[in-house]
Scaffold this active site. Structure first.
Site, PDB file in Angstrom:
ATOM      1  CE  LYS A 360      -4.380   0.370   0.647  1.00 37.70           C
ATOM      2  NZ  LYS A 360      -5.228   0.344  -0.363  1.00 37.70           N
ATOM      3  CE  LYS A 402      -9.459   7.890   2.025  1.00 35.13           C
ATOM      4  NZ  LYS A 402      -9.053   6.787   0.952  1.00 35.13           N
TER       5      LYS A 402
HETATM    6  P1  NAI Z   1     -12.506  -4.569   4.530  1.00 35.72           P
HETATM    7  O1  NAI Z   1     -11.399  -5.044   5.449  1.00 35.72           O
HETATM    8  O2  NAI Z   1     -13.734  -3.936   4.972  1.00 35.72           O
HETATM    9  O3  NAI Z   1     -13.055  -5.709   3.674  1.00 35.72           O
HETATM   10  C1  NAI Z   1     -12.319  -6.819   3.148  1.00 35.72           C
HETATM   11  C2  NAI Z   1     -12.816  -7.958   3.074  1.00 35.72           C
HETATM   12  O4  NAI Z   1     -12.127  -8.787   2.543  1.00 35.72           O
HETATM   13  C3  NAI Z   1     -13.097  -8.281   4.543  1.00 35.72           C
HETATM   14  O5  NAI Z   1     -14.504  -8.552   4.763  1.00 35.72           O
HETATM   15  C4  NAI Z   1     -12.327  -9.818   4.665  1.00 35.72           C
HETATM   16  O6  NAI Z   1     -12.821 -10.554   5.431  1.00 35.72           O
HETATM   17  C5  NAI Z   1     -12.158 -10.231   3.124  1.00 35.72           C
HETATM   18  N1  NAI Z   1     -11.300 -11.018   2.943  1.00 35.72           N
HETATM   19  C6  NAI Z   1      -9.937 -10.932   3.295  1.00 35.72           C
HETATM   20  N2  NAI Z   1      -8.970 -12.051   2.776  1.00 35.72           N
HETATM   21  C7  NAI Z   1     -10.064 -12.512   1.917  1.00 35.72           C
HETATM   22  C8  NAI Z   1      -9.880 -13.744   1.049  1.00 35.72           C
HETATM   23  N3  NAI Z   1      -8.825 -14.501   0.689  1.00 35.72           N
HETATM   24  N4  NAI Z   1     -10.958 -14.241   0.455  1.00 35.72           N
HETATM   25  C9  NAI Z   1     -12.410 -13.527   0.458  1.00 35.72           C
HETATM   26  N5  NAI Z   1     -12.408 -12.128   1.454  1.00 35.72           N
HETATM   27  C10 NAI Z   1     -11.386 -12.177   1.968  1.00 35.72           C
HETATM   28  O7  NAI Z   1     -11.993  -3.466   3.573  1.00 35.72           O
HETATM   29  P2  NAI Z   1     -12.306  -2.296   2.618  1.00 35.72           P
HETATM   30  O8  NAI Z   1     -12.384  -1.105   3.330  1.00 35.72           O
HETATM   31  O9  NAI Z   1     -13.834  -2.904   2.148  1.00 35.72           O
HETATM   32  O10 NAI Z   1     -11.513  -2.359   1.310  1.00 35.72           O
HETATM   33  C11 NAI Z   1     -11.192  -3.473   0.752  1.00 35.72           C
HETATM   34  C12 NAI Z   1     -10.078  -3.465  -0.100  1.00 35.72           C
HETATM   35  O11 NAI Z   1     -10.052  -2.332  -1.164  1.00 35.72           O
HETATM   36  C13 NAI Z   1      -8.752  -3.121   0.823  1.00 35.72           C
HETATM   37  O12 NAI Z   1      -7.603  -3.966   0.304  1.00 35.72           O
HETATM   38  C14 NAI Z   1      -8.412  -1.660   0.614  1.00 35.72           C
HETATM   39  O13 NAI Z   1      -7.014  -1.291   0.617  1.00 35.72           O
HETATM   40  C15 NAI Z   1      -8.780  -1.591  -0.984  1.00 35.72           C
HETATM   41  N6  NAI Z   1      -9.060  -0.219  -1.304  1.00 35.72           N
HETATM   42  C16 NAI Z   1      -9.926   0.682  -0.592  1.00 35.72           C
HETATM   43  C17 NAI Z   1     -10.013   1.518  -0.813  1.00 35.72           C
HETATM   44  C18 NAI Z   1     -11.357   2.774  -0.401  1.00 35.72           C
HETATM   45  O14 NAI Z   1     -11.543   3.819  -0.528  1.00 35.72           O
HETATM   46  N7  NAI Z   1     -12.292   2.049   0.474  1.00 35.72           N
HETATM   47  C19 NAI Z   1      -9.150   2.512  -2.114  1.00 35.72           C
HETATM   48  C20 NAI Z   1      -8.301   1.691  -2.454  1.00 35.72           C
HETATM   49  C21 NAI Z   1      -8.239   0.436  -2.067  1.00 35.72           C
HETATM   50  C1  DG6 Z   2      -5.205   4.242   3.876  1.00 37.95           C
HETATM   51  O1  DG6 Z   2      -4.882   5.255   3.368  1.00 37.95           O
HETATM   52  C2  DG6 Z   2      -6.190   3.233   3.604  1.00 37.95           C
HETATM   53  C3  DG6 Z   2      -6.325   2.977   2.307  1.00 37.95           C
HETATM   54  O2  DG6 Z   2      -6.882   1.748   2.144  1.00 37.95           O
HETATM   55  C4  DG6 Z   2      -6.939   3.831   1.577  1.00 37.95           C
HETATM   56  O3  DG6 Z   2      -8.140   4.204   1.865  1.00 37.95           O
HETATM   57  C5  DG6 Z   2      -7.075   3.547   0.222  1.00 37.95           C
HETATM   58  O4  DG6 Z   2      -5.850   3.145  -0.326  1.00 37.95           O
HETATM   59  C6  DG6 Z   2      -7.227   4.822  -0.667  1.00 37.95           C
HETATM   60  O5  DG6 Z   2      -6.421   5.485  -0.981  1.00 37.95           O
HETATM   61  P1  DG6 Z   2      -6.441   6.962  -1.634  1.00 37.95           P
HETATM   62  O6  DG6 Z   2      -5.053   7.365  -1.336  1.00 37.95           O
HETATM   63  O7  DG6 Z   2      -6.926   6.860  -2.791  1.00 37.95           O
HETATM   64  O8  DG6 Z   2      -7.513   7.676  -0.698  1.00 37.95           O
END
Ligand code: NAI
Ligand code: DG6
Length: 524
Positions: A360, A402
C-alpha cells in the site's frame, strides 16, 4: 446564441457516415492521429503526424451482468450491495435534516456527463456517460461473492457502519439472505489481526482444490442467476507481496503447475484471478498486492480476458493525480508532498501490520512519476523529484471516515514559495463503491469491443477483428498503479485518464475525440 447548457437523457444517436448499427453491432470507423516525435542531431524535436484508421465493432446489447466481489462482507462489498439494493427497491431513508433518495453519485458511468456539441441555439449539450453507448445498468447487476467471514450481508453492513441506521434497518430484510461463499484463504498472506475473522473458508488447503472450487462457484453463480457475463473484483484485504521467481509464477504454465503443487508463494488473490481468467471473467485487483504475477498476466492474454489493477484510486491519491497535474502542468515546481491519512476501518487495522503496509505504501507513493517526467523544464532527469512522504494511521474511533491532510510546497515565479494545504473527509467506502460498479460496467462493455486496423486500401477483413489488449489500461482512471499492455507508458494524471475513457467511447460511436477548441465560436 442562448446562454447555458443542457444535459439530455436517453441514448445518444450519432448520424455520421462513420457509424452504423448492423446485425446487432455498432460499427464505427475512427481516424486516429498520433505524432512520431524524434530528436534530430542538434537535439531538436521533429514531429511527424501519422494517421491510421480503426474499425470498431461493439456488440450493441449489454449482457446480463453478475458481479462477484472477493471480500463481499467488507466495508466496500457491503456498501456496494446496500446501494444497489436501495436503488433497485427505491428505499429512502431519514436523517436529522431530511429524507434521502438512493442514487449512484460518484460513479462516472451513472453520474458524470460528456459534452457532445453545441445545439442550434449555441448551448453546450451534454449526455450522461451511460447514454453514449449501451452499458449494463447497475440496478440489473446480480451481486455475489466470497468472504473469509461468514457474516450475512445485513450483518456485514452493520459491522461496516458506513450507511445510516434508518437505511440499514430498511435494507436488512433484503440483505440477510445474502451470504458470502467460503473463501480461498492462506494466513501467510494476511495480517494476524484478520485471522479471527476467518470462519468461512474452503476446507482444503490444497490450492488446486481451492482453484477448482472457485471455478465451480463462478459457474454456479452464472447458471443459478441466468447470467451471460460475470466480472470478478478483488475488494478483499490488501495481501503481502508474493515472491516472484523463475519456475514458480513467471509463466502461465509454471503458475498452473505451482497451483497444482500448492506452492506457498501462490497467493489467494492469484487463485481468484486464475479462476476468473479460466472462466472467461474479467478480474479487477482493487488492492496493491502483486496478484498479477507474470504468469497470471500471460494467462489473461492467452485467454483474451480483461485484467485491471492495481489498487483503487479513490481519495487522496486521486486528488494527488489532479493537483500535481495542475501545479506541474502550470509550470509550478512541487518540492514536497507530505500527505497523511487517518481512519479506523478494518482495512486500516490490517494495514497496521508492517508487511501488509508495504504494497500500500508503494502504491500510494508512486502516482506522480509520469507527471514529474513530463516536465523536464522544471525537473532535471534523475534526481530532483519532489520529496513525497506518505503517512497513514489507524484511529479506531473514526471508523470508515477517512481524513486526508496534505501539504504541497512548491516553487513558483522567481522561486517564491506556493504552499497548498488540503483537508478532505469522506467515508472510505463511499469513495470506493461507485468505482467498483463502474469497473464492472466498463469491463463488460470493453469486452464487447472488437477492433481492426484498415489496410492501405482502406479495407479490413472480418476475420482480422480482435479483442483489445487484456491489460485494460483505459481503466487506469480507477487505479493507483494502472496496469498497461507491454510498451504503454503509465498515465496517472486524472484528466488524461478521463479523456482517454471519453474519447474511446466517442470512437466506438463514430465521433471524433473532444478537442476543446470551440473554433466555431472563436473563428466563426
Ligand atoms: P474491509 O477490511 O472492510 O473488507 C475486506 C474484506 O475482505 C473483509 O470482509 C475480509 O474478511 C475479506 N477477505 C480478506 N481476505 C479474503 C480472502 N482471501 N477471500 C475472501 N475475502 C477475504 O476493507 P474495505 O474497506 O472494504 O477495502 C477493501 C480493499 O479495498 C482493501 O484491500 C483496501 O485496501 C482496498 N482499497 C479501498 C479503498 C477505499 O477507498 N475504500 C481504496 C483503495 C483500495
Ligand atoms: C489508508 O490510506 C487506507 C487505504 O486503504 C486507503 O483508503 C485507500 O488505499 C485509498 O487511498 P487513497 O490514497 O486513494 O485515498
Amino acid at each position: 446564441r442562448v446562454a447555458g447548457a443542457i444535459t439530455a437523457s436517453g441514448l445518444l444517436t450519432v448520424k455520421s457516415p462513420n457509424v452504423r448499427v448492423e446485425d446487432g453491432f455498432i460499427r464505427s470507423r475512427f481516424r486516429y492521429v498520433t505524432v512520431n516525435a524524434v530528436l534530430d542531431e542538434e537535439g531538436n524535436v521533429v514531429a511527424i503526424p501519422t494517421e491510421r484508421f480503426y474499425r470498431f465493432k461493439t456488440k450493441f446489447q449489454p449482457r446480463k451482468l453478475g458481479l462477484l466481489q472477493v471480500g463481499w462482507g467488507g466495508n466496500n462489498g457491503s456498501t456496494v450491495t446496500a446501494a444497489v439494493v436501495a436503488n433497485q427497491q427505491g428505499v429512502s431513508w431519514e436523517t436529522r435534516d431530511r429524507v434521502h433518495l438512493p442514487n449512484y453519485n460518484g460513479s462516472l458511468t451513472q453520474a458524470a456527463t460528456l459534452r457532445v456539441g453545441f445545439d442550434d441555439h449555441g448551448r453546450d449539450v451534454f449526455v450522461p456517460i451511460k447514454s453514449v453507448i449501451p452499458m449494463a445498468e447497475p440496478n440489473n447487476i446480480v451481486l455475489g461473492g466470497w468472504d473469509i467471514s461468514g457474516f450475512n450481508l445485513a450483518d456485514a453492513m452493520d459491522r461496516a457502519g458506513v450507511l445510516e441506521p434508518d437505511l440499514r434497518r430498511k435494507l436488512r430484510p433484503h440483505m440477510e439472505t445474502m451470504k458470502p461463499l467460503p473463501a480461498a484463504f492462506d494466513r501467510q498472506f494476511i495480517a494476524k489481526n484478520q485471522v479471527p475473522r476467518a470462519d468461512n473458508i474452503i476446507e482444503s488447503q490444497d490450492k488446486q482444490v481451492q482453484l477448482d472450487q472457485l471455478r465451480r462457484d463462478i459457474r454456479d453463480f452464472k447458471e443459478q442467476n441466468g447470467l451471460e457475463f460475470v466480472v470478478v473484483v478483488w475488494t478483499g484485504n490488501s495481501e503481502r507481496y508474493a515472491v516472484e521467481s523463475e519456475g514458480v509464477n513467471d509463466t502461465a504454465d509454471n503458475l498452473l503447475s505451482s497451483i497444482k503443487s500448492s506452492h506457498q508463494e501462490v497467493s489467494p488473490s492469484t487463485l481468484y484471478c486464475v479462476a476468473s481468467i479460466l472462466e472467461g471473467c474479467p478480474y479487477v485487483n482493487g488492492s496493491p498486492q502483486n496478484t498479477f504475477v507474470p504468469g497470471a498476466v500471460e494467462l489473461a492474454k492467452k485467454h483474451n480476458v480483461i485484467i485491471s489493477g492495481d489498487d483503487f484510486k479513490s481519495g487522496q491519491t486521486k486528488m494527488k493525480s489532479v493537483l500535481a497535474d495542475y501545479l506541474i502542468g502550470c509550470g509550478v515546481k512541487i518540492k514536497t508532498m507530505v500527505t497523511y491519512n487517518h481512519l479506523g476501518n478494518n482495512d486500516m487495522y490490517q494495514l497496521t501490520d508492517e508487511v501488509m503496509w508495504k504494497p500500500k505504501s508503494a502504491s500510494k507513493s508512486r502516482v506522480i512519476e509520469d507527471i514529474v517526467d513530463s516536465n523536464g523544464t522544471l525537473y532535471k532527469a534523475g534526481g530532483d523529484s519532489p520529496d513525497h512522504v506518505v503517512v497513514v494511521k489507524y484511529v479506531p474511533f473514526l471508523g470508515d471516515s477517512k481524513r486526508d491532510v496534505s501539504e504541497y510546497t512548491s516553487e513558483t515565479f522567481m522561486d517564491c514559495h506556493y504552499t497548498t494545504i488540503m483537508h478532505n473527509e469522506c467515508l472510505d467506502s463511499a469513495l470506493c463503491s461507485p468505482l467498483i460498479l463502474d469497473l464492472a460496467i466498463f469491463a463488460e462493455l470493453f469486452s464487447r469491443v472488437l477492433y481492426a486496423v484498415e489496410d492501405e486500401n482502406g479495407k479490413v477483413k472480418e476475420e482480422s477483428f480482435s479483442s483489445m489488449e487484456s491489460a485494460m489500461s483505459v481503466l487506469g482512471f480507477y487505479m493507483k498503479i494502472p496496469r498497461t499492455p507491454p510498451g504503454e507508458p503509465i498515465v496517472n494524471a486524472l484528466g488524461r485518464q478521463k479523456s482517454c475513457i471519453e474519447n474511446l467511447l466517442r470512437a466506438l460511436v463514430g465521433l471524433e475525440p473532444e478537442n476543446n477548441m470551440l473554433l466555431e465560436t472563436k473563428c466563426p
